[in-house]
Motif scaffolding. Structure first.
Motif, short mmCIF file in Angstrom:
data_model
loop_
_atom_site.label_atom_id
_atom_site.label_comp_id
_atom_site.label_asym_id
_atom_site.label_seq_id
_atom_site.Cartn_x
_atom_site.Cartn_y
_atom_site.Cartn_z
N TRP A 479 0.82 -1.21 0.00
CA TRP A 479 0.00 0.00 0.00
C TRP A 479 0.85 1.26 0.00
O TRP A 479 0.52 2.23 -0.69
CB TRP A 479 -0.94 0.00 1.22
N GLN A 483 0.80 3.91 -3.00
CA GLN A 483 0.00 5.07 -2.61
C GLN A 483 0.23 6.25 -3.55
O GLN A 483 1.35 6.72 -3.71
CB GLN A 483 0.34 5.48 -1.17
N TRP A 490 -5.74 4.25 1.84
CA TRP A 490 -4.61 3.40 1.42
C TRP A 490 -4.12 2.53 2.57
O TRP A 490 -3.65 1.41 2.35
CB TRP A 490 -3.46 4.27 0.91
N PHE A 496 -4.35 -4.57 0.62
CA PHE A 496 -3.55 -5.08 -0.49
C PHE A 496 -2.81 -6.39 -0.15
O PHE A 496 -2.23 -7.01 -1.04
CB PHE A 496 -2.50 -4.04 -0.91
#
Length: 856
Positions: A479, A483, A490, A496
Motif C-alpha cells: 500500500w 499510494q 490506502w 492489499f
C-alpha cells in the motif's frame, strides 16, 4: 553446497572418464592416420585435415588420430595444418589406413582456423564475413564455459542477464530488447548449436558441453541460416562422434566451493556406428549474503549431458542423432539495491520517505558489500533439452543436409522484485513451458568451377504458455509503495495484502523461409555473392489476467484503489507478415595475404506481439499496443582481412546499420505490466569499426587483441517512456531522439598473451605455459530511455592462468578470474513501480582454482 551432489559429480566423472569404448575397426573405404610432431614424434591434437577442392575436412583428436569417411575421386591432396607448424600437402592415389603425417615446427606460424558459417569448411581469413572464432582450447583454458564469459573474448558481443529468462544477447548492440524479456518478439541474434536454432534466450545461460568451436558472425546472416538473423549469429559446433576411441576427463576446484567436472567418451559401437557421450556439471557457493536467512545466494548449480550416435552406412551418407539435457537449479540471480533516484513524484512518494514511514532500513548502502535481506526466495530453475536428427548426403558436387529438431524449455522462477526485505511484491513468478519443432533442408555445393551455391528451406513452430499461470502478489507493505493520493483509505488494514493477479497466456508462432546465396567467381580474385530470402511469420497470442485476494470489500473507494494497483485485463491478437530480404557482397582478393569485401543488406525482424500485459490510460487498456511492427534493417559493411606477415593477422571492419521501427522494451510504473511492454522507435542507427589482430612472436609467445568502437543512438524516438528520475512528471512520454541506445559501450576491447615453452614434467613431454587475458568496456546506458542515473561505469577485468599442457595424459592449470577483484555492475534495473530505487546485477568477485585434465 550439497555434498551428495558433489560426490555424484565425482563418481559420474570417473565412471565416464575411465571406461573407454572398444577399439575401432578399420574401414576399407576410408582414410585414417595420425598427425605427429616430426622432432619428438608426439601426436598433435586439433590438427586440421582438408581434402583439397572439396567440402570435406576433419579435425584430429586428442591422440592426433583422424578418419575421413567419404566417397573420393582419386588422386586427391590432403592439406594438413596445426598451430605452430608448417602446413603440409599429402598426395594419395587410393584409400589408405595408418597414414602418418609428420609436421615440422615453425617458429612463428599462425594456426589456420576453419569455420562452417557458409555451410562449407573454409579458412576463416578467406570468408567475406566478419567472424570471430573461439576454439575449444580457448573455451577450456579461459574458463569460458558459457556465453557470458565468451563475451570477454569477443568485444562486439553483449550479454545481459538478470536471470536466464531475462537474457539479452546482442552483437554490435543489436539483437534483442535490453532489460526484461518479452516473449512476443524474436531475437535478432541467431543462437545455433550443431545447426539447430535455439529459440529461447535462456539457452545462452547454460554451460557449454564438449565444444569444438564457436563462430560469431556479425551482421545480417539470413541468406545462410535457417532462422532470420538481423544482427548476427552464434554458430556453435560441438565435437562429433568418430570411429577412433578416445576419452577425456576434467576436474576443477576453486574458491567459493567451486567444483566443475567434465568428461566425454567416444568411439565405435558397431561397424559403421560410432557414439559419443559428454557430461558437464558445475557448482559454486553464492557470492551474495542474505542477512535475513543467513544463506549465501547467487550460487551455481548446473548439470548437462549430451549423447550422439553417428551412422555412416556408406561413403556418401552420414546420419547423426543427438540428444541433450541441461538443468540449472541455483539459489540465484538476486539483485542488490544499487541506488535511489529522486523522482518528480510528491515527497511522500519518494523511496526514502516510504521506507522511513515503514520503519525499514537497508542492510547496506553499498551494493558491493554484497548484502541483501530479501524476504522472497530467489529461484531460477531452468531446464532445456531436445533431440535432433541430421542427415548429410554427398550429391551432385555438394552436400544435401536435412536437420530435424525438437526442443523444450521449462522455466520455474521466484523473484523479489522490490529488492528489499519489505513484503511489497511477495510473489513474482512467471513459470512457463515452451516447445519448438524445426526443419531445415539445405544444399551447399559447386554448380561449376566458378559458381557455388547455398540454398534451403526452413520452418519452425513454437508453443509457449504459462504453467499454469504467472503470479504477481502484494504483501503488507504494498500500500505504501503504491499510494498515489493522500487518502487514508490506502492504509486500510489488509487492503492489499495477498492481493495479486494470475495471468494465463499462450503464444503460438509459425515461421517459414526460403533462402539462398551464390558465390560467383568472375575471376580468380573477384567474387560476387548475391543472396535472397523470403520470410513468412505468424503469431497468435491469448492473454487473460485476473485479480484475486486482498481485502474483501464492497466499498467503491477501496475497490478503486485496488484497481489502481492491479486490474483484470484480457486481449487476443493474431498477426501475420511476409517479406523479402537479401544482400549483395563483392569480395576481392588482392593477394594471398590481403582479402577485402563490401556488403549491402536489407533484412527484417518479424512482427511482434506484447505478452507481458498492456499499459492503460484512464483505466482503458491500450490494445493498439498489442502488436509491434516488424523491424526493417538496412546494413552497409566493408572489411579487409590481411596477413601482413606469416606470423600475424590484422582484420578491420567498418559498418553502418539503420533500423526503421526498432523494437524496444520500455519500463512502465504500472505493476500489472510486469515485464514492461514493447514499442517501436521510429529509427535507430548503429555504426562502428572493429579491429582484430594476433601475432606469434618466435615459437613461444603469442599475442591477440581486438578493439570495437560502437556508436548506437535513437535517430527518432518521439514517444519513449520517461526515464526513472522523471517518473511523475506532467508527461508520461518523452522525445529521446538523439539519445544513445541502452547496453552499448562506445569502446570495448580484449587483449591476451600466452608464453609457452617445451618442457618435461613427471616424465611427460609437454609445454609449460603462462597466460594473461584482459577485457574492458567503457560506460553504457542501462535504461531504454537515457537516464542520468542508470548508467553503468566502465570497467576492466584481468584473468590469468599458468600450468603444464600435454597432448595426452595429465594437464594441469592454475587460474584466476577478475585478478584485481574489481567491483562492477553488469546491469542496472529500476524497481517495480518506479518508486525511485534501482538494483544492480553484480559481476563476480575474484575467483581462482586449479583444473586437472586427462586425455586417454
Amino acid at each position: 553446497m550439497k555434498n551428495s551432489k558433489k560426490y555424484t559429480y565425482v563418481i559420474v566423472f570417473f565412471l565416464i572418464a575411465f571406461n573407454q569404448i572398444a577399439n575401432a575397426q578399420q574401414n576399407a573405404n576410408q582414410i585414417s592416420g595420425v598427425i605427429i610432431d616430426k622432432a619428438n614424434l608426439a601426436p598433435l591434437s586439433d590438427a586440421n585435415i582438408i581434402v583439397k577442392n572439396s567440402n570435406i575436412s576433419v579435425v584430429a583428436d586428442g591422440e592426433g588420430k583422424f578418419v575421413i569417411n567419404a566417397e573420393l575421386q582419386f588422386p586427391i591432396v590432403l592439406l594438413v595444418s596445426n598451430f605452430g607448424y608448417n602446413s603440409k600437402k599429402i598426395e594419395l592415389s587410393s584409400y589408405q589406413n595408418n597414414v602418418v603425417v609428420e609436421l615440422e615446427a615453425k617458429e612463428t606460424q599462425l594456426f589456420e582456423v576453419l569455420v562452417t558459417s557458409r555451410r562449407r569448411t573454409e579458412v576463416v581469413q578467406d570468408v567475406p564475413i566478419p567472424i570471430a572464432v573461439v576454439t575449444s582450447r580457448q573455451v577450456e583454458e579461459s574458463g569460458s564455459f558459457n556465453v557470458n564469459r565468451v563475451k570477454e573474448l569477443v568485444p562486439s558481443v553483449q550479454l545481459y542477464s538478470s536471470n536466464p529468462r531475462n537474457t539479452t544477447l546482442n552483437i554490435r548492440g543489436l539483437g534483442s530488447t535490453f532489460g526484461l524479456t518479452n516473449d512476443g518478439i524474436d531475437p535478432g541474434v541467431g543462437f545455433y548449436v550443431d545447426g539447430v536454432y535455439y529459440a529461447r534466450p535462456a539457452a545462452t545461460s547454460l554451460d557449454f558441453i564438449d565444444i569444438e568451436r564457436i563462430e560469431v558472425a556479425r551482421g545480417p546472416q539470413g541468406t545462410l541460416f535457417g532462422k532470420n538473423t538481423t544482427a548476427g549469429a552464434f554458430n556453435i559446433t560441438t565435437k562429433k562422434p568418430n570411429f577412433i576411441p578416445s576419452s577425456t576427463a576434467e576436474l576443477s576446484y576453486g574458491n567459493y566451493g567451486y567444483i566443475q567436472a567434465k568428461s566425454s567418451i567416444n568411439g565405435e559401437l558397431f561397424k559403421k556406428l560410432a557414439g559419443r557421450l559428454s557430461f558437464s556439471g558445475t557448482q559454486r557457493d553464492g557470492v551474495i549474503d542474505n542477512v535475513r536467512t543467513g544463506n549465501s545466494v547467487n550460487d551455481i548449480n548446473n548439470l548437462g549431458v549430451k549423447g550422439q550416435l553417428l551412422y555412416a552406412p556408406n561413403e556418401k551418407t552420414e546420419i547423426l542423432l543427438s540428444g541433450d539435457f541441461s538443468q540449472q537449479k541455483p539459489d540465484g540471480y538476486a539483485q542488490v539495491l544499487a541506488g535511489v533516484v529522486t523522482t518528480q513524484r510528491a515527497a511522500y512518494r519518494q523511496f526514502n520517505q516510504i521506507i522511513a514511514d515503514l520503519g525499514y532500513e537497508l542492510p547496506s548502502l553499498n551494493a558491493f558489500d554484497r548484502k541483501i535481506d530479501h524476504d522472497t526466495p530467489w529461484r531460477s530453475n531452468n531446464d532445456l533439452g531436445g533431440v535432433s536428427l541430421n542427415i548429410e548426403r554427398d550429391i551432385a558436387g555438394g552436400t544435401l543436409t536435412s536437420t530435424t529438431a525438437w526442443r523444450y524449455w521449462n522455466w520455474d522462477p521466484s523473484n523479489d522484485r522490490d529488492f528489499t526485505g519489505l513484503s511489497v511484491l511477495r510473489k513474482s513468478q512467471a513459470p512457463s513451458i515452451h516447445n519448438q519443432i524445426s526443419q531445415e533442408v539445405r544444399y551447399a555445393g559447386d554448380l561449376s568451377k566458378k559458381l557455388s551455391v547455398v540454398f534451403g528451406v526452413y520452418a519452425i513452430g513454437q508453443d509457449l504458455k504459462s504453467s499454469p499461470y504467472h503470479t504477481e502478489e502484494s504483501g503488507d507493505a504494498q500500500w505504501r509503495f503504491s499510494q498515489s493520493t493522500t487518502s487514508s483509505n490506502w492504509a486500510t488494514p489488509g487492503l492489499f495484502e495477498g492481493y495479486g493477479i494470475k495471468t494465463r497466456s499462450s503464444l503460438k508462432s509459425l515461421s517459414g523461409a526460403v533462402f539462398g546465396q551464390l558465390d560467383w567467381a568472375l575471376t580468380s580474385k573477384l567474387h560476387i555473392l548475391p543472396g535472397l530470402r523470403y520470410n513468412y511469420d505468424e503469431k497468435e497470442v491469448d492473454y487473460d489476467r485476473k485479480t484475486y485476494g486482498g481485502l474483501e470489500t464492497t466499498d467503491p473507494a477501496l475497490i478503486a484503489l485496488k484497481r489502481l494497483v492491479y486490474s483484470d485485463q484480457a486481449f487476443k491478437a493474431n498477426v501475420s507478415d511476409n517479406n523479402y530480404s537479401g544482400q549483395l557482397t563483392v569480395a576481392y582478393k588482392f593477394s594471398e595475404n590481403f582479402n577485402s569485401f563490401g556488403t549491402y543488406a536489407r533484412s527484417f525482424k518479424p512482427v511482434g506481439v506484447n505478452l507481458g500485459g498492456l499499459p492503460t490510460a484512464s483505466g482503458v487498456v491500450l490494445t493498439d499496443l498489442a502488436v509491434v511492427k516488424p523491424e526493417e534493417v538496412e546494413h552497409f559493411e566493408f572489411g579487409v582481412k590481411t596477413n601482413p606477415t606469416p606470423n600475424s593477422r590484422v582484420n578491420v571492419t567498418i559498418y553502418s546499420t539503420n533500423i526503421k521501427d526498432y523494437q524496444t522494451q520500455v519500463q512502465t510504473a504500472e505493476l500489472g505490466v510486469n515485464r514492461g511492454y514493447l514499442a517501436n522507435a521510429e529509427k535507430v542507427r548503429v555504426q562502428g569499426i572493429e579491429l582484430e589482430g594476433n601475432v606469434r612472436l618466435l615459437k613461444d609467445l603469442s599475442l591477440n587483441a581486438s578493439l570495437s568502437y560502437t556508436d548506437g543512438k535513437y535517430v527518432s524516438f518521439k514517444n519513449a517512456p520517461v526515464p526513472l528520475e522523471e517518473t511523475g512528471s506532467a508527461q508520461a512520454f518523452k522525445d529521446v531522439s538523439g539519445g544513445r541506445l541502452p547496453g552499448v559501450s562506445k569502446w570495448s576491447g580484449a587483449l591476451g598473451s600466452e608464453y609457452a615453452v617445451d618442457a618435461k614434467f613427471l616424465k611427460r613431454e609437454g609445454r609449460f605455459f603462462v597466460a594473461l587475458d584482459s577485457y574492458f568496456r567503457s560506460e553504457f546506458s542501462s535504461s531504454a530511455s537515457p537516464s542520468k542515473y542508470l548508467n553503468v561505469e566502465g570497467y576492466a577485468l584481468f584473468n590469468g592462468r599458468f600450468g603444464f599442457r600435454v597432448q595426452n595424459g595429465l594437464s594441469v592449470s592454475i587460474w584466476a578470474r577478475n585478478l584485481l577483484n574489481k567491483d562492477y555492475y553488469e546491469q542496472l534495473l529500476p524497481g517495480a513501480g518506479n518508486a525511485g530505487h534501482y538494483a544492480g546485477v553484480l559481476g563476480d568477485p575474484r575467483t581462482y582454482g586449479i583444473t586437472l585434465k586427462y586425455i586417454l
